[in-house]
Design a protein around this motif. Structure first.
Motif, PDB file in Angstrom:
ATOM      1  N   ASP A  85     -16.000  30.037 -54.436  1.00 42.80           N
ATOM      2  CA  ASP A  85     -16.525  29.876 -53.082  1.00 42.80           C
ATOM      3  C   ASP A  85     -16.304  28.446 -52.596  1.00 42.80           C
ATOM      4  OD1 ASP A  85     -18.128  30.605 -50.728  1.00 42.80           O
ATOM      5  OD2 ASP A  85     -19.688  29.358 -51.623  1.00 42.80           O
ATOM      6  N   ALA A  86     -16.563  27.470 -53.465  1.00 43.72           N
ATOM      7  CA  ALA A  86     -16.346  26.073 -53.088  1.00 43.72           C
ATOM      8  C   ALA A  86     -14.875  25.786 -52.811  1.00 43.72           C
ATOM      9  CB  ALA A  86     -16.860  25.152 -54.197  1.00 43.72           C
ATOM     10  N   CYS A  87     -13.996  26.511 -53.502  1.00 45.07           N
ATOM     11  CA  CYS A  87     -12.556  26.292 -53.354  1.00 45.07           C
ATOM     12  C   CYS A  87     -11.918  27.212 -52.317  1.00 45.07           C
ATOM     13  CB  CYS A  87     -11.864  26.471 -54.706  1.00 45.07           C
ATOM     14  SG  CYS A  87     -12.337  25.226 -55.932  1.00 45.07           S
ATOM     15  N   GLY A  88     -12.719  28.008 -51.642  1.00 48.40           N
ATOM     16  CA  GLY A  88     -12.220  28.846 -50.562  1.00 48.40           C
ATOM     17  C   GLY A  88     -11.440  30.060 -51.006  1.00 48.40           C
ATOM     18  N   LEU A  89     -11.765  30.628 -52.173  1.00 46.27           N
ATOM     19  CA  LEU A  89     -11.008  31.762 -52.698  1.00 46.27           C
ATOM     20  C   LEU A  89     -11.924  32.963 -52.906  1.00 46.27           C
ATOM     21  CD1 LEU A  89      -8.287  32.774 -54.094  1.00 46.27           C
ATOM     22  CD2 LEU A  89      -9.425  32.166 -56.232  1.00 46.27           C
ATOM     23  N   VAL A  90     -11.416  34.149 -52.613  1.00 40.42           N
ATOM     24  CA  VAL A  90     -12.106  35.398 -52.916  1.00 40.42           C
ATOM     25  C   VAL A  90     -11.183  36.245 -53.785  1.00 40.42           C
ATOM     26  CG1 VAL A  90     -13.087  37.530 -52.003  1.00 40.42           C
ATOM     27  CG2 VAL A  90     -13.439  35.371 -50.778  1.00 40.42           C
ATOM     28  N   VAL A  91     -11.643  36.596 -54.981  1.00 37.08           N
ATOM     29  CA  VAL A  91     -10.861  37.444 -55.888  1.00 37.08           C
ATOM     30  C   VAL A  91     -11.129  38.902 -55.535  1.00 37.08           C
ATOM     31  CG1 VAL A  91     -10.554  38.142 -58.287  1.00 37.08           C
ATOM     32  CG2 VAL A  91     -10.866  35.728 -57.727  1.00 37.08           C
ATOM     33  N   ASP A  92     -10.072  39.671 -55.331  1.00 31.65           N
ATOM     34  CA  ASP A  92     -10.268  41.066 -54.943  1.00 31.65           C
ATOM     35  C   ASP A  92      -9.298  41.957 -55.710  1.00 31.65           C
ATOM     36  OD1 ASP A  92      -7.845  40.471 -53.741  1.00 31.65           O
ATOM     37  OD2 ASP A  92      -8.599  40.564 -51.692  1.00 31.65           O
ATOM     38  N   VAL A 356      -5.282  34.481 -60.072  1.00 34.12           N
ATOM     39  CA  VAL A 356      -4.728  33.813 -58.898  1.00 34.12           C
ATOM     40  C   VAL A 356      -5.099  32.332 -58.985  1.00 34.12           C
ATOM     41  CG1 VAL A 356      -4.745  35.840 -57.422  1.00 34.12           C
ATOM     42  CG2 VAL A 356      -6.781  34.409 -57.557  1.00 34.12           C
ATOM     43  N   GLU A 357      -4.265  31.496 -58.415  1.00 29.51           N
ATOM     44  CA  GLU A 357      -4.481  30.054 -58.516  1.00 29.51           C
ATOM     45  C   GLU A 357      -5.716  29.646 -57.722  1.00 29.51           C
ATOM     46  OE1 GLU A 357      -2.111  25.833 -57.673  1.00 29.51           O
ATOM     47  OE2 GLU A 357      -1.170  27.776 -57.230  1.00 29.51           O
ATOM     48  N   VAL A 358      -6.507  28.762 -58.301  1.00 28.94           N
ATOM     49  CA  VAL A 358      -7.688  28.216 -57.637  1.00 28.94           C
ATOM     50  C   VAL A 358      -7.491  26.699 -57.547  1.00 28.94           C
ATOM     51  CG1 VAL A 358     -10.204  28.040 -57.634  1.00 28.94           C
ATOM     52  CG2 VAL A 358      -9.091  30.032 -58.679  1.00 28.94           C
ATOM     53  N   PRO A 359      -6.939  26.204 -56.446  1.00 27.27           N
ATOM     54  CA  PRO A 359      -6.676  24.764 -56.340  1.00 27.27           C
ATOM     55  C   PRO A 359      -7.984  23.989 -56.217  1.00 27.27           C
ATOM     56  CG  PRO A 359      -6.208  25.852 -54.262  1.00 27.27           C
ATOM     57  CD  PRO A 359      -6.508  26.940 -55.240  1.00 27.27           C
ATOM     58  N   PRO A 360      -8.047  22.801 -56.823  1.00 26.56           N
ATOM     59  CA  PRO A 360      -9.278  22.006 -56.734  1.00 26.56           C
ATOM     60  C   PRO A 360      -9.534  21.532 -55.314  1.00 26.56           C
ATOM     61  CG  PRO A 360      -7.523  20.713 -57.725  1.00 26.56           C
ATOM     62  CD  PRO A 360      -7.001  22.109 -57.593  1.00 26.56           C
ATOM     63  N   ARG A 361     -10.806  21.504 -54.937  1.00 26.00           N
ATOM     64  CA  ARG A 361     -11.194  21.039 -53.609  1.00 26.00           C
ATOM     65  C   ARG A 361     -12.510  20.300 -53.707  1.00 26.00           C
ATOM     66  NH1 ARG A 361     -10.927  25.864 -49.278  1.00 26.00           N
ATOM     67  NH2 ARG A 361     -12.123  24.289 -48.163  1.00 26.00           N
ATOM     68  N   SER A 362     -12.894  19.700 -52.625  1.00 25.15           N
ATOM     69  CA  SER A 362     -14.231  19.128 -52.503  1.00 25.15           C
ATOM     70  C   SER A 362     -15.060  20.058 -51.639  1.00 25.15           C
ATOM     71  CB  SER A 362     -14.169  17.734 -51.864  1.00 25.15           C
ATOM     72  OG  SER A 362     -13.456  16.838 -52.690  1.00 25.15           O
ATOM     73  N   LEU A 376     -29.121  36.202 -60.781  1.00 30.98           N
ATOM     74  CA  LEU A 376     -28.756  34.894 -61.335  1.00 30.98           C
ATOM     75  C   LEU A 376     -27.949  34.142 -60.292  1.00 30.98           C
ATOM     76  CD1 LEU A 376     -28.337  32.798 -63.628  1.00 30.98           C
ATOM     77  CD2 LEU A 376     -26.398  34.193 -64.386  1.00 30.98           C
ATOM     78  N   TYR A 377     -28.394  32.924 -59.976  1.00 33.28           N
ATOM     79  CA  TYR A 377     -27.764  32.134 -58.906  1.00 33.28           C
ATOM     80  C   TYR A 377     -27.186  30.841 -59.472  1.00 33.28           C
ATOM     81  CZ  TYR A 377     -27.640  28.786 -54.994  1.00 33.28           C
ATOM     82  OH  TYR A 377     -27.270  27.821 -54.094  1.00 33.28           O
ATOM     83  N   HIS A 378     -25.958  30.500 -59.039  1.00 31.51           N
ATOM     84  CA  HIS A 378     -25.304  29.236 -59.380  1.00 31.51           C
ATOM     85  C   HIS A 378     -24.899  28.508 -58.099  1.00 31.51           C
ATOM     86  CE1 HIS A 378     -23.836  29.926 -63.787  1.00 31.51           C
ATOM     87  NE2 HIS A 378     -24.915  30.640 -63.555  1.00 31.51           N
ATOM     88  N   ARG A 379     -25.028  27.193 -58.134  1.00 30.89           N
ATOM     89  CA  ARG A 379     -24.546  26.340 -57.039  1.00 30.89           C
ATOM     90  C   ARG A 379     -23.858  25.130 -57.645  1.00 30.89           C
ATOM     91  NH1 ARG A 379     -26.120  21.613 -54.643  1.00 30.89           N
ATOM     92  NH2 ARG A 379     -25.786  21.398 -52.380  1.00 30.89           N
ATOM     93  N   TYR A 380     -22.657  24.813 -57.134  1.00 34.15           N
ATOM     94  CA  TYR A 380     -21.910  23.658 -57.622  1.00 34.15           C
ATOM     95  C   TYR A 380     -21.412  22.830 -56.436  1.00 34.15           C
ATOM     96  CZ  TYR A 380     -21.821  26.225 -62.009  1.00 34.15           C
ATOM     97  OH  TYR A 380     -22.205  26.910 -63.144  1.00 34.15           O
ATOM     98  N   ALA A 381     -21.549  21.511 -56.563  1.00 35.40           N
ATOM     99  CA  ALA A 381     -20.930  20.592 -55.611  1.00 35.40           C
ATOM    100  C   ALA A 381     -19.728  19.966 -56.300  1.00 35.40           C
ATOM    101  CB  ALA A 381     -21.929  19.522 -55.180  1.00 35.40           C
ATOM    102  N   LEU A 382     -18.576  19.985 -55.626  1.00 36.42           N
ATOM    103  CA  LEU A 382     -17.327  19.479 -56.203  1.00 36.42           C
ATOM    104  C   LEU A 382     -16.794  18.307 -55.383  1.00 36.42           C
ATOM    105  CD1 LEU A 382     -15.402  22.857 -56.830  1.00 36.42           C
ATOM    106  CD2 LEU A 382     -17.026  21.694 -58.338  1.00 36.42           C
ATOM    107  N   ASN A 383     -16.246  17.347 -56.077  1.00 37.06           N
ATOM    108  CA  ASN A 383     -15.521  16.252 -55.450  1.00 37.06           C
ATOM    109  C   ASN A 383     -14.106  16.260 -56.012  1.00 37.06           C
ATOM    110  OD1 ASN A 383     -14.586  13.942 -54.247  1.00 37.06           O
ATOM    111  ND2 ASN A 383     -15.926  12.537 -55.351  1.00 37.06           N
ATOM    112  N   ASN A 384     -13.197  16.845 -55.242  1.00 40.25           N
ATOM    113  CA  ASN A 384     -11.804  16.977 -55.671  1.00 40.25           C
ATOM    114  C   ASN A 384     -11.705  17.633 -57.050  1.00 40.25           C
ATOM    115  OD1 ASN A 384      -9.024  16.756 -55.267  1.00 40.25           O
ATOM    116  ND2 ASN A 384      -8.920  14.783 -56.332  1.00 40.25           N
ATOM    117  N   GLY A 385     -12.484  18.692 -57.247  1.00 39.10           N
ATOM    118  CA  GLY A 385     -12.414  19.447 -58.486  1.00 39.10           C
ATOM    119  C   GLY A 385     -13.290  18.922 -59.604  1.00 39.10           C
ATOM    120  N   ARG A 386     -14.044  17.870 -59.351  1.00 39.15           N
ATOM    121  CA  ARG A 386     -14.949  17.333 -60.360  1.00 39.15           C
ATOM    122  C   ARG A 386     -16.388  17.677 -59.950  1.00 39.15           C
ATOM    123  NH1 ARG A 386     -13.462  15.975 -65.279  1.00 39.15           N
ATOM    124  NH2 ARG A 386     -11.561  15.189 -64.297  1.00 39.15           N
TER     125      ARG A 386
END
Length: 458
Positions: A85-92, A356-362, A376-386
């Motif tokens: 979700d953070a990287c803008g991808l939906v696997v289908d 499918v490729e998941v490119p790193p994003r912020s 079960l809920y997860h939340r992640y904040a990314l800074n250029n994939g970190r």
């Protein structure tokens, strides 16, 4: 153990049995009234959120699966959904179908473990599985067969049954061929009969009268019984219908956590109220979307028809709020998961690529799935994939308030009926806790630490 006085009584259960993890119970009774009910989780906090910070965005899928050996897939797929979700991808497509199949395997093995090995002895008057096996050997063997079938799915798709290693962002490291999946079909058809027999067996249990007075929270997915995805939906304790929903990205706006002095798990509130996740919540919110076969099993077992919110076929139904009947809902869910696994395998076509490729994003991503014990809920904040921030809300941490209230109500009712010994109250409390199949180790996931300097003297 009790500490009686002229007006008060304290019941302490230092170690709960037939549950995953380590917890104790503390009840205070004053003048015949239960004035305090505390589920004390004393396992050391896990600190997963802390040591995820600074890691690469690809790592939580494997790291968080180590939080639980019973429901690792729930952690893996929740992490996948949040980071994707953070990287803008939906696997289908078929990759999404394989994820659902893997989750079905976990539902089968985990729910079966709880039903046959942990919870059924309560209804049959046995102290443990070994004692129960002496008089109910065929039921124990059936439970082990079902669990092995769930494990087989996880081994094939995940690489191993505990802490699978084949799941990754965007899909899998390797996807199976049709010929590799085919042998599972016959095994699952046998499991379907075993699941039916389990529903019939559990339907014959004696279910005490009880009601959980809490808001019910579960994922909802249009057209299907939500397992590996969905939108958080709430059925309030006041019976307001239909359920209200909110985007998964707003989860922390509605579900808040606070530290309590007696537990290494944070307590959660849903819009300031107690809430319950898990089998009862799923059946209340999504039961009308079970397959016809699973709905037939539910009806034959005595579960009321769940409400339906369809625009052309709305039915009032009835919400099951009896915690003792959660074992019956789980049995129906096992049957559904077996049927779903057969359906997915029968229609499977290998995808052109295993992922499918998941490119790193912020950015910030949110993900939620239905672990066997609840949302079960997860939340992640990314800074250029970190990873710069991680937040995990396990089901049992959310359910603590509702469990404590269940205990208070049930013990109060027992005391109203007449004198009750420590042994009787201990059995009642442990049984009430096992109704919710708590995964205690998962819930001990964080601890606020405040270090203050010693005051200056002189």
């Amino acid at each position: 153990m009790t500490e009686p006085t002229a007006a008060s009584r304290v019941l302490r259960i230092p170690a709960l049995t037939r549950v995953e993890g380590e917890a104790a119970l503390h009840l205070r009774i004053t003048d015949g009234t239960v004035t305090e009910s505390r589920l004390s989780i004393y396992e050391p906090p896990r600190f997963f959120e802390a040591f995820l910070r600074g890691r690469a965005y690809t790592e939580p899928v494997d790291i968080t699966s180590r939080i639980c050996g019973i429901c690792p897939v729930a952690y893996q797929l929740s992490a996948c959904r949040a980071i994707e979700d953070a990287c803008g991808l939906v696997v289908d497509g078929q990759l999404a179908a394989l994820r659902r199949l893997l989750y079905c395997g976990e539902w089968i093995e985990s729910q079966t473990l709880h039903i046959h090995l942990l919870h059924a002895p309560d209804f049959l008057g046995h102290d443990d599985l070994i004692d129960m096996a002496r008089t109910h050997r065929e039921h124990v063997e059936r439970g082990l067969r079902l669990k092995q079938t769930g494990n087989a799915i996880m081994e094939l798709l995940g690489g191993r049954a505990i802490h699978p290693i084949n799941v990754r962002l965007g899909g899998f490291h390797r996807t199976p061929t049709r010929s590799e999946l085919r042998p599972l079909t016959e095994r699952l058809r046998i499991a379907l009969e075993d699941a039916w027999d389990t529903v019939r067996w559990v339907a014959g249990f004696d279910f005490p009268d009880a009601e959980c007075d809490a808001d019910l929270l579960a994922l909802a997915e249009p057209g299907t019984y939500a397992i590996e995805s969905g939108v958080p939906s709430v059925l309030p304790a006041d019976r307001t219908f239909p359920p209200r929903s909110f985007p998964v990205g707003e989860f922390r706006d509605h579900v808040t956590e606070e530290q309590v002095s007696y537990s290494t798990a944070l307590h959660s509130r849903l819009d300031g109220r107690r809430h319950l996740t898990g089998a009862l919540a799923r059946y209340a919110v999504n039961g009308h979307l079970l397959s016809p076969l699973a709905l037939q099993a539910a009806r034959e077992a005595g579960l009321s028809d769940p409400p339906s919110t369809g625009t052309h076929d709305s039915k009032p139904g009835k919400v099951c709020r009896n915690p003792y009947q959660s074992i019956l809902v789980r049995a129906v869910e096992v049957l559904y998961a077996v049927e779903e696994a057969i359906r997915i395998i029968d229609t499977y076509e290998p995808p052109p690529r295993p992922n499918v490729e998941v490119p790193p994003r912020s950015g910030v991503g949110h993900g939620a799935t239905e672990a066997p014990r609840g949302l079960l809920y997860h939340r992640y904040a990314l800074n250029n994939g970190r990873i710069t921030e991680a937040c995990l809300l396990p089901p049992t941490a959310q359910n603590q308030g509702a469990i404590e209230e269940d205990l208070r109500v049930l013990v109060q009712a027992a005391l109203t009926r007449g004198p009750a010994s420590d042994a009787d109250l201990t059995r009642l409390c442990e049984r009430a806790i096992r109704n919710h199949d708590p995964c205690i180790s998962c819930s001990a996931h964080f601890l606020d630490l405040d270090i203050s300097p010693d005051p200056v003297v002189g």
